[in-house]
Design an enzyme around this catalytic site. Structure first.
Site, PDB file in Angstrom:
ATOM      1  CD  GLN A 179     -80.388  55.449 -10.142  1.00  0.00           C
ATOM      2  OE1 GLN A 179     -80.538  54.174 -10.104  1.00  0.00           O
ATOM      3  NE2 GLN A 179     -78.768  55.976  -9.131  1.00  0.00           N
TER       4      GLN A 179
ATOM      5  N   GLY B 168     -77.572  56.850  -5.394  1.00  0.00           N
ATOM      6  CA  GLY B 168     -77.048  56.941  -6.725  1.00  0.00           C
ATOM      7  C   GLY B 168     -77.594  58.452  -7.270  1.00  0.00           C
ATOM      8  CE  LYS B 169     -76.184  63.397  -4.049  1.00  0.00           C
ATOM      9  NZ  LYS B 169     -76.584  62.116  -2.765  1.00  0.00           N
ATOM     10  CB  SER B 170     -72.988  59.640  -9.645  1.00  0.00           C
ATOM     11  OG  SER B 170     -72.486  60.382  -8.390  1.00  0.00           O
TER      12      SER B 170
HETATM   13  P1  ADP Z   1     -74.903  59.502  -4.122  1.00  0.00           P
HETATM   14  O1  ADP Z   1     -73.769  60.368  -4.542  1.00  0.00           O
HETATM   15  O2  ADP Z   1     -76.113  59.783  -3.965  1.00  0.00           O
HETATM   16  O3  ADP Z   1     -74.017  59.912  -2.712  1.00  0.00           O
HETATM   17  P2  ADP Z   1     -73.334  58.059  -5.630  1.00  0.00           P
HETATM   18  O4  ADP Z   1     -73.643  57.817  -6.955  1.00  0.00           O
HETATM   19  O5  ADP Z   1     -72.282  57.522  -5.336  1.00  0.00           O
HETATM   20  O6  ADP Z   1     -74.376  58.333  -4.866  1.00  0.00           O
HETATM   21  O7  ADP Z   1     -74.443  55.923  -5.766  1.00  0.00           O
HETATM   22  C1  ADP Z   1     -73.960  55.589  -4.858  1.00  0.00           C
HETATM   23  C2  ADP Z   1     -73.878  53.620  -5.495  1.00  0.00           C
HETATM   24  O8  ADP Z   1     -74.669  53.501  -5.873  1.00  0.00           O
HETATM   25  C3  ADP Z   1     -72.286  53.870  -6.245  1.00  0.00           C
HETATM   26  O9  ADP Z   1     -71.892  52.603  -5.931  1.00  0.00           O
HETATM   27  C4  ADP Z   1     -73.114  53.165  -7.177  1.00  0.00           C
HETATM   28  O10 ADP Z   1     -72.378  52.416  -8.286  1.00  0.00           O
HETATM   29  C5  ADP Z   1     -73.944  52.423  -6.716  1.00  0.00           C
HETATM   30  N1  ADP Z   1     -75.817  53.284  -8.237  1.00  0.00           N
HETATM   31  C6  ADP Z   1     -76.119  53.945  -8.229  1.00  0.00           C
HETATM   32  N2  ADP Z   1     -77.551  54.373  -8.652  1.00  0.00           N
HETATM   33  C7  ADP Z   1     -77.693  52.184  -8.630  1.00  0.00           C
HETATM   34  C8  ADP Z   1     -78.464  50.913  -9.295  1.00  0.00           C
HETATM   35  N3  ADP Z   1     -79.589  51.674 -10.120  1.00  0.00           N
HETATM   36  N4  ADP Z   1     -78.438  50.018  -9.560  1.00  0.00           N
HETATM   37  C9  ADP Z   1     -78.011  49.500  -8.333  1.00  0.00           C
HETATM   38  N5  ADP Z   1     -76.595  50.338  -7.786  1.00  0.00           N
HETATM   39  C10 ADP Z   1     -76.847  51.613  -8.474  1.00  0.00           C
HETATM   40 MG    MG Z   2     -71.847  62.065  -4.613  1.00  0.00          MG
END
Ligand code: ADP
Ligand code: MG
Ligand code: ZN
Length: 645
Positions: A110, A132-134
């Site tokens: 990240q 956690g791509k977003s």
């Molecule tokens: P993706 O788009 O990759 O499928 P998301 O961005 O939707 O995933 O994130 C998935 C979950 O992981 C969300 O609930 C987000 O809050 C959580 N998340 C993202 N980064 C972290 C982090 N550094 N620590 C803990 N939780 C995280």
């Molecule tokens: Mg996503």
């Protein structure tokens, strides 16, 4: 009245012609894919030849780095600099992570992604769903002047994002087909407002494609340095090789052409390098850096079992696994259809297992009841169609059993990946049956590359000699090191349970049967083909062909191999009610006319595959061990040995 009949007749003929065209397209796409993958393999060979000249470095890191064309645009050391915290924005990044997003640490890749995009690099980020791509574009958005444009394929995804951003007080807006005039006006005006009333603007791709107003606003914002970043979510939608091609994504190249100085970040959970290369071209980003998070789930054990045609035996086999190996543990059994969900769960219940069905046709209340009870361990096993997936976050799923193969490796990865989220060991077992291939084929026939993806899955299942993890890694384009499996797949655990068999003569026999059938204007379904070959067809035909001495499972295995290698192919025919599948000769069949052409395959000696004479002719392979992991389950029934003629 007559006029109507004419119209109907023309409609019929146009529809028939359309079907034909679609078939031709499918064939051409298949051809294209084969050529592309051949090209890639050759490129890789060339590259490996170059690489061996250089000292190799250990590849045990949890992530791999690639850049377009397979040549690293940045060295490993250079790349590691982007894991640092001494950039001008580092303090702001750290602070917003904690205060705004309420997260304590970054997950792997990240921070690197965030630093790269904040440095103005174009970036493709490939990470499994849920990692956690977003955050990798949302956090940079709040650390930059102006706003980030986010292209998202679905309004529902947009709404989810905006809701979650609202909950952490980040202002974000969206523009889509159902936005009101006032709302659109407010959004468009805000884009050039130096006070930047919002940090993110979510749009659908068709807005970019169709709204000149939006494009002209973006241009103004660009000239005022207010457009800080372009995010393309689900970036694989650009390519028709992706599993979810969307035509409007094809037009997104306009963004980089018009706004070349703005960094682009493309996000996806599933993209092979072919798909990414395609996206690169479509989006007009010449040399993006690609960050790929590892797909490898080290705590999952992968196994394939041969599914015999006796349904009762399969259920008993599954039941015995659940009662012995997974005693008191919870899991999922994935099935092909709603009907299967009902019947398999009731068969398991008869064997004293608390199993419930779950499928798309149940009312929402019933579905959520089953889900809840399973989550709280009141139901041990869910027997589900793939409708069961979204929102499964139960950590202690100890097994995911596929009663029927998945339609692609991507799907299998996702479905089986619901096991072992808590990091403890869990098993992923798939039952691989001949007739299931064609059941699924009928289902995916309309998808552009559906057949091809299915055959990849079939190849994964038929494999008896290569590590299953390595196959997945290669499929997801990861560098694989052979130590990586740690005996966590059946082929690594039972490394010697296979033999090379020469199947050239068998192939010739099969081709002969199909040629004969064609000469009699007859089409053979896969099942009919096997039966004819085994001498179970009409007496007239039996006299004209050479029947096989192979066991049924072996005969099926050979036919699958021929299909996978292009000696045979599927031929489908549509009626208003159903799609029929036939086997016909593939483009390689002609090679068999050449007497010096040979063909061999690896055959398993376990679970039902009887031993076959080795190609070299030196004796028979021994009956293999069956794959048992720990506590014993009921023995898989063994087929009698068959010698080849
Ligand atoms: P993706 O788009 O990759 O499928 P998301 O961005 O939707 O995933 O994130 C998935 C979950 O992981 C969300 O609930 C987000 O809050 C959580 N998340 C993202 N980064 C972290 C982090 N550094 N620590 C803990 N939780 C995280
Ligand atoms: Mg996503
Ligand atoms: Zn392995």
């Amino acid at each position: 009245m007559d006029g109507n009949n004419d119209v109907q007749a023309e409609l019929d003929s146009v529809e028939a012609e359309l079907e034909l065209v679609e078939l031709q397209i499918t064939e051409l796409l298949q051809k294209q894919a084969e050529l592309t993958s051949r090209k890639d393999a050759l490129l890789q060979q060339l590259e490996e030849a170059c690489d061996t000249a250089q000292p190799s470095s250990s590849s045990s890191s949890s992530s791999s780095l690639k850049s377009s064309g397979g040549h690293s645009a940045m060295s490993k050391q250079e790349m590691q600099l982007y894991d640092g915290t001494d950039f001008p924005w580092s303090q702001a990044v750290e602070q917003h992570l904690k205060d705004l997003f309420h997260l304590s640490t970054f997950r792997p890749l990240q921070l690197r992604a965030i630093n790269l995009t904040l440095s103005g690099k174009d970036l493709f980020l490939v990470m499994p769903t849920g990692r956690g791509k977003s955050l990798c574009y949302q956090l940079p958005a709040v650390c930059s002047e102006g706003f980030t444009l986010v292209v998202t394929p679905l309004v529902s995804l947009m709404e989810d994002q905006i809701m979650s951003l609202k909950s952490v007080d980040v202002s974000a807006v969206m523009l889509n087909a159902s936005s009101s005039k006032e709302h659109a006006k407010m959004v468009l005006a805000g884009m050039t407002d130096v006070k930047a009333p919002f940090k993110l603007v979510y749009v659908t791709p068709e807005k970019i494609a169709k709204s000149k107003l939006l494009m002209s606003r973006l241009e103004k914002a660009y000239n005022a340095n207010l457009l800080n970043r372009i995010t393309v979510d689900e970036v694989h939608c650009c390519s028709q090789w992706g599993h979810d091609f969307r035509p409007d994504y094809k037009l997104l190249g306009i963004l980089k052409r018009q706004f070349p100085k703005v960094p682009l970040i493309g996000l996806t959970a599933t993209a092979t390098s072919n798909v990414l290369k395609d996206c690169e071209k479509i989006l007009c980003v010449p040399q993006p850096i690609t960050l790929t998070a590892s797909f490898d789930r080290t705590n999952l054990y992968y196994e394939v079992r041969i599914k015999e045609s006796d349904n009762d035996a399969i259920i008993s086999n599954i039941a015995s696994l659940i009662k012995n190996r997974y005693k008191d543990q919870s899991g999922v059994v994935y099935v092909f259809s709603q009907k299967d969900a009902e019947s398999v769960s009731s068969e398991l219940q008869k064997r004293d297992i608390v199993a419930y069905p779950y499928h798309g046709n149940m009312d929402p209340g019933a579905k959520s009841r089953v889900h809840r009870k399973w989550t709280s361990n009141k139901i041990r096993v869910i027997v589900a169609t793939v409708a069961f997936g979204m929102g499964i976050d139960k950590p202690d799923v100890r097994f995911v059993i596929h009663h029927t193969i998945s339609k692609s490796i991507e799907n299998y990865y996702q479905e089986s990946g619901r096991a072992g989220r808590d990091g403890h060991p869990a098993d992923c077992i798939v039952y691989f049956g001949f007739s299931d291939i064609f059941r699924i084929s009928t289902m995916v026939v309309m998808e552009n590359v559906g057949q091809q993806k299915l055959l990849k899955m079939v190849d994964y299942c038929q494999n008896v000699d290569r590590c299953r993890r390595s196959l997945m890694a290669v499929h997801f384009d990861e560098v694989w090191d052979d130590e990586g499996c740690n005996q966590m797949c059946d082929t690594c655990r039972h490394a010697k349970d296979h033999r090379t068999a020469d199947i050239t003569q068998h192939a010739r026999q099969v081709v002969q049967i199909l040629e004969l059938a064609a000469s009699m204007n007859e089409k053979l379904t896969p099942l009919k083909l096997v039966e004819a070959w085994m001498g179970k067809g009409p007496a007239k035909r039996r006299k004209m062909i050479q029947t096989t001495t192979l066991s049924r499972l072996q005969a099926e295995a050979v036919i699958v191999r021929l299909l996978l290698q292009g000696y045979l192919r599927e031929d489908f025919s549509f009626t208003p009610y159903t799609t029929y599948f036939y086997m016909k000769l593939g483009h390689k069949a002609a090679l068999l006319k050449n007497q010096s052409h040979t063909l061999s395959m690896e055959m398993g000696t376990q679970s039902g595959y009887a031993s076959v004479k080795a190609a070299s002719g030196q004796g028979k392979a021994k009956e293999g061990k069956r794959s048992v992991q720990s506590t014993g389950d009921a023995p898989v029934s063994k087929k009698t040995k068959t010698d080849l003629p």
